[in-house]
Design a protein around this motif. Structure first.
Motif, mmCIF file in Angstrom:
data_model
loop_
_atom_site.group_PDB
_atom_site.id
_atom_site.type_symbol
_atom_site.label_atom_id
_atom_site.label_comp_id
_atom_site.label_asym_id
_atom_site.label_seq_id
_atom_site.Cartn_x
_atom_site.Cartn_y
_atom_site.Cartn_z
ATOM 1 N N ASP A 189 17.998 -3.148 -0.250
ATOM 2 C CA ASP A 189 18.772 -2.801 -1.443
ATOM 3 C C ASP A 189 18.290 -1.453 -1.961
ATOM 4 O O ASP A 189 17.136 -1.310 -2.397
ATOM 5 C CB ASP A 189 18.589 -3.874 -2.515
ATOM 6 N N PRO A 190 19.142 -0.411 -1.909
ATOM 7 C CA PRO A 190 18.678 0.908 -2.351
ATOM 8 C C PRO A 190 18.391 0.986 -3.844
ATOM 9 O O PRO A 190 17.684 1.899 -4.277
ATOM 10 C CB PRO A 190 19.839 1.828 -1.956
ATOM 11 N N THR A 191 18.907 0.051 -4.617
ATOM 12 C CA THR A 191 18.631 0.067 -6.052
ATOM 13 C C THR A 191 17.291 -0.568 -6.401
ATOM 14 O O THR A 191 16.797 -0.380 -7.512
ATOM 15 C CB THR A 191 19.750 -0.670 -6.800
ATOM 16 N N LEU A 192 16.705 -1.322 -5.464
ATOM 17 C CA LEU A 192 15.433 -1.998 -5.722
ATOM 18 C C LEU A 192 14.278 -1.365 -4.961
ATOM 19 O O LEU A 192 13.137 -1.447 -5.428
ATOM 20 C CB LEU A 192 15.534 -3.483 -5.335
ATOM 21 N N GLN A 193 14.529 -0.769 -3.810
ATOM 22 C CA GLN A 193 13.467 -0.236 -2.967
ATOM 23 C C GLN A 193 13.352 1.277 -3.142
ATOM 24 O O GLN A 193 14.353 1.976 -3.373
ATOM 25 C CB GLN A 193 13.740 -0.566 -1.488
ATOM 26 N N GLN A 194 12.142 1.773 -3.008
ATOM 27 C CA GLN A 194 11.883 3.193 -3.050
ATOM 28 C C GLN A 194 12.341 3.853 -1.753
ATOM 29 O O GLN A 194 12.417 3.209 -0.706
ATOM 30 C CB GLN A 194 10.395 3.466 -3.274
ATOM 31 N N PRO A 195 12.661 5.142 -1.767
ATOM 32 C CA PRO A 195 13.114 5.812 -0.530
ATOM 33 C C PRO A 195 12.109 5.709 0.614
ATOM 34 O O PRO A 195 12.493 5.462 1.762
ATOM 35 C CB PRO A 195 13.318 7.262 -0.974
ATOM 36 N N ASP A 196 10.824 5.904 0.324
ATOM 37 C CA ASP A 196 9.837 5.831 1.395
ATOM 38 C C ASP A 196 9.713 4.408 1.944
ATOM 39 O O ASP A 196 9.470 4.215 3.133
ATOM 40 C CB ASP A 196 8.486 6.318 0.888
ATOM 41 N N GLN A 197 9.885 3.396 1.060
ATOM 42 C CA GLN A 197 9.840 2.012 1.521
ATOM 43 C C GLN A 197 11.035 1.687 2.414
ATOM 44 O O GLN A 197 10.902 0.989 3.426
ATOM 45 C CB GLN A 197 9.814 1.062 0.319
ATOM 46 N N LEU A 198 12.220 2.213 2.092
ATOM 47 C CA LEU A 198 13.392 2.022 2.949
ATOM 48 C C LEU A 198 13.177 2.690 4.304
ATOM 49 O O LEU A 198 13.508 2.134 5.355
ATOM 50 C CB LEU A 198 14.636 2.599 2.272
ATOM 51 N N ARG A 199 12.590 3.897 4.275
ATOM 52 C CA ARG A 199 12.311 4.596 5.530
ATOM 53 C C ARG A 199 11.337 3.806 6.389
ATOM 54 O O ARG A 199 11.527 3.655 7.600
ATOM 55 C CB ARG A 199 11.752 5.978 5.192
ATOM 56 N N SER A 200 10.304 3.244 5.778
ATOM 57 C CA SER A 200 9.325 2.462 6.526
ATOM 58 C C SER A 200 9.941 1.187 7.096
ATOM 59 O O SER A 200 9.676 0.810 8.243
ATOM 60 C CB SER A 200 8.139 2.122 5.616
ATOM 61 N N THR A 201 10.781 0.513 6.313
ATOM 62 C CA THR A 201 11.413 -0.728 6.780
ATOM 63 C C THR A 201 12.362 -0.471 7.950
ATOM 64 O O THR A 201 12.329 -1.188 8.962
ATOM 65 C CB THR A 201 12.164 -1.400 5.626
ATOM 66 N N ILE A 202 13.214 0.560 7.843
ATOM 67 C CA ILE A 202 14.169 0.863 8.908
ATOM 68 C C ILE A 202 13.439 1.273 10.181
ATOM 69 O O ILE A 202 13.788 0.862 11.297
ATOM 70 C CB ILE A 202 15.142 1.962 8.458
ATOM 71 N N THR A 203 12.385 2.068 10.044
ATOM 72 C CA THR A 203 11.619 2.493 11.224
ATOM 73 C C THR A 203 10.955 1.304 11.899
ATOM 74 O O THR A 203 10.962 1.173 13.136
ATOM 75 C CB THR A 203 10.564 3.520 10.817
ATOM 76 N N ASP A 204 10.377 0.406 11.093
ATOM 77 C CA ASP A 204 9.721 -0.781 11.663
ATOM 78 C C ASP A 204 10.731 -1.684 12.353
ATOM 79 O O ASP A 204 10.462 -2.206 13.449
ATOM 80 C CB ASP A 204 8.995 -1.534 10.547
ATOM 81 N N LEU A 205 11.910 -1.880 11.758
ATOM 82 C CA LEU A 205 12.937 -2.708 12.386
ATOM 83 C C LEU A 205 13.404 -2.103 13.706
ATOM 84 O O LEU A 205 13.609 -2.820 14.692
ATOM 85 C CB LEU A 205 14.120 -2.879 11.429
ATOM 86 N N SER A 206 13.560 -0.782 13.746
ATOM 87 C CA SER A 206 14.014 -0.126 14.980
ATOM 88 C C SER A 206 12.987 -0.280 16.092
ATOM 89 O O SER A 206 13.340 -0.540 17.254
ATOM 90 C CB SER A 206 14.286 1.357 14.704
ATOM 91 N N GLN A 207 11.704 -0.128 15.761
ATOM 92 C CA GLN A 207 10.664 -0.257 16.778
ATOM 93 C C GLN A 207 10.587 -1.679 17.315
ATOM 94 O O GLN A 207 10.473 -1.894 18.533
ATOM 95 C CB GLN A 207 9.320 0.171 16.206
ATOM 96 N N ARG A 208 10.645 -2.672 16.445
ATOM 97 C CA ARG A 208 10.592 -4.066 16.908
ATOM 98 C C ARG A 208 11.816 -4.432 17.718
ATOM 99 O O ARG A 208 11.735 -5.182 18.704
ATOM 100 C CB ARG A 208 10.442 -4.998 15.713
ATOM 101 N N LEU A 209 12.980 -3.904 17.317
ATOM 102 C CA LEU A 209 14.199 -4.198 18.070
ATOM 103 C C LEU A 209 14.157 -3.556 19.443
ATOM 104 O O LEU A 209 14.606 -4.155 20.437
ATOM 105 C CB LEU A 209 15.418 -3.704 17.294
#
Length: 492
Positions: free
Chosen positions: A153-173
């Motif tokens: 949720d972009p309204t709840l998460q910080q930009p750097d936290q969104l970047r970290s989550t998307i990067t981690d999901l891509s690596q695991r996938l």
């Protein structure tokens, strides 16, 4: 801005000679040396020159010297000199670095590009299917992350936290996709092994024991039976919603810009590319699972064809014929066919007419197409029948037809009341029509009577209980025919 090609970016990381050892005849020696050196160096990433030469000498001793070229020490008789020469080739290829810290302190340092290269080679050579058990765990963890409330949720998460989550999901996938590709590689290896089986027993053992109960089924069962495909589809819908959200793109681009220092347009394009790739990879899991299904179906068909070839085409009888022909050739060596006319036959064939094919006649010939069969009923169209003949034929067929109505008439005649019963021993039938009525009673269980009411009955014979002992069954004679004894009970 046009993105640089992979070869351009690769040329800045490694030299042109980096991959050359893999194309030489001595590639097994290079690969085993690199594997041992990385394992012995550990996290420190370096070994003394003395230890390095000892490891190289041990690896070379386990390989034929014919693999080595002259510049790799093939002409040297001393094993230490040969190892030192090979050590120089590793440095020239960029796999090792020679580091001198003092007069008597020399080290061999593992270059940064060697570890990714060995990791790729290990993945290509991976045949331990037990390593694929983590595939399901990786996908479950990925789905669990996407199912958390407000994780993207972009309204709840910080930009750097969104970047970290998307990067981690891509690596695991990406790791899960690599493991899923490894499942297909393992099925392919089973196909290659199945083509090399020598006997039908080996074929069945590979199909039902090793393949059917192997650990490679873990990934397949996790997708199909574990319900992961449905969870992946829900996770993909979550990513698709965020992909079309302008605020999500802006926040993710801001996180990439702050972390990597990209420009605004470059970070926005990268954010859009990350979301698109994540959505595409999640959707590709189902298609990859279907490809594995096709691979498994192809392996089953190959096993069936291999078993049929080994049992029917290469069975015991062709081997007997071959042995018999070899015995004839050895016994009649140097003779003529004309001399065999007066000799007695070795055996007498049981078939009436025997013909042996040889020469071009023994070759395969395509089967001749059968002529179409005439399926027309009655007489041909050339001879016309009169109306009286057609009517008489219809009446005869109707008289011989076993219909429920004629069965109901006989039941009502023999058993006028409900719950009454009789058997073929108690009744007496004289005409052929009566016998056809009895056969209709056996063929049906209910029919409408003449008065409009429905008549129901049941038939029970000794054959149902003593079918395996036909000699004890009793018979009754009706209209000149013997009929097995059975009972008729009117139900309604």
């Amino acid at each position: 801005m046009i993105a640089e090609s992979l070869s351009t970016r690769l040329s800045r990381s490694v030299s042109a000679d980096f991959f050359r050892p893999l194309a030489r005849p001595s590639a097994p020696v290079y690969v085993d040396c690199a594997d041992r050196l990385i394992e012995e160096a550990g996290e420190a990433g370096r070994l003394s020159q003395r230890e390095t030469n000892e490891i190289i000498r041990e690896v070379i001793a386990r390989h034929p010297l014919s693999l080595l070229a002259e510049d790799e020490g093939a002409a040297m008789r001393d094993a230490r000199q040969r190892a030192s020469q090979f050590f120089n080739r590793l440095i020239a290829a960029g796999w090792l670095e020679d580091q001198t810290l003092g007069l008597h302190e020399r080290w061999a340092v593992i270059t940064p590009g060697l570890r990714p290269l060995l990791r790729m080679l290990r993945d290509l050579a991976e045949d331990r299917v037990a390593e694929l058990k983590t595939f399901a765990d990786t996908l479950r963890g990925l789905c669990q992350t996407l199912e958390e409330r407000g994780v993207l949720d972009p309204t709840l998460q910080q930009p750097d936290q969104l970047r970290s989550t998307i990067t981690d999901l891509s690596q695991r996938l990406q790791r899960a996709i690599e493991q899923l590709h490894a499942v297909e590689k393992i099925v392919t290896s089973f196909e290659q092994r199945q083509r090399q089986t020598a006997t039908a027993a080996d074929t069945l053992s590979l199909l039902y024991e090793e393949f059917g109960q192997g650990q490679h089924m873990v990934c397949y069962d996790a997708l199909r039976r574990g319900g992961l495909l449905m969870r992946i589809e829900k996770a993909r819908s979550t990513i698709a919603e965020r992909h079309d959200d302008p605020l999500m793109r802006e926040r993710l681009a801001e996180g990439l810009r702050e972390h990597y220092g990209y420009e605004s347009s470059e970070s926005y394009d990268l954010a859009l590319s990350l979301l698109t790739r994540l959505d595409r990879d999640l959707g590709g899991l189902k298609r990859r699972a279907e490809a594995i299904d096709l691979r498994m179906a192809a392996f089953n068909r190959l096993s069936q064809q291999r078993y049929r070839y080994q049992t029917e085409l290469r069975g015991r009888r062709p081997e007997i014929i071959k042995a018999y022909c070899d015995a004839i050739n050895s016994a009649q060596a140097g003779g003529r066919f004309s001399e065999l006319g007066g000799q007695p036959a070795d055996f007498t064939p049981r078939c009436i007419e025997t013909r042996f094919f040889f020469g071009t006649e023994s070759l395969y010939k395509p089967r001749r197409t059968k002529a179409p069969v005439d399926l027309t009923f009655g007489q041909s169209s050339t001879s016309k029948q009169s109306a009286d003949d057609v009517l008489a034929a219809w009446k005869e067929r109707q008289r011989l037809a076993l219909t429920p109505q004629r069965a109901a008439r006989l039941v009502a005649k023999l058993l006028p009341t409900k719950k009454s019963s009789t058997s073929t021993e108690e009744i007496h039938l004289e005409t052929t029509d009566d016998l056809l009525d009895l056969l209709a009673v056996v063929a049906y269980e209910h029919a409408p009577a003449l008065a409009g009411k429905r008549v129901r009955w049941s038939v029970d014979g000794l054959r149902r209980r003593n079918g395996l002992e036909p000699h004890i069954l009793e018979h009754d004679t009706h209209a000149g025919h013997r009929v097995e004894r059975f009972a008729i009970t009117r139900e309604g």
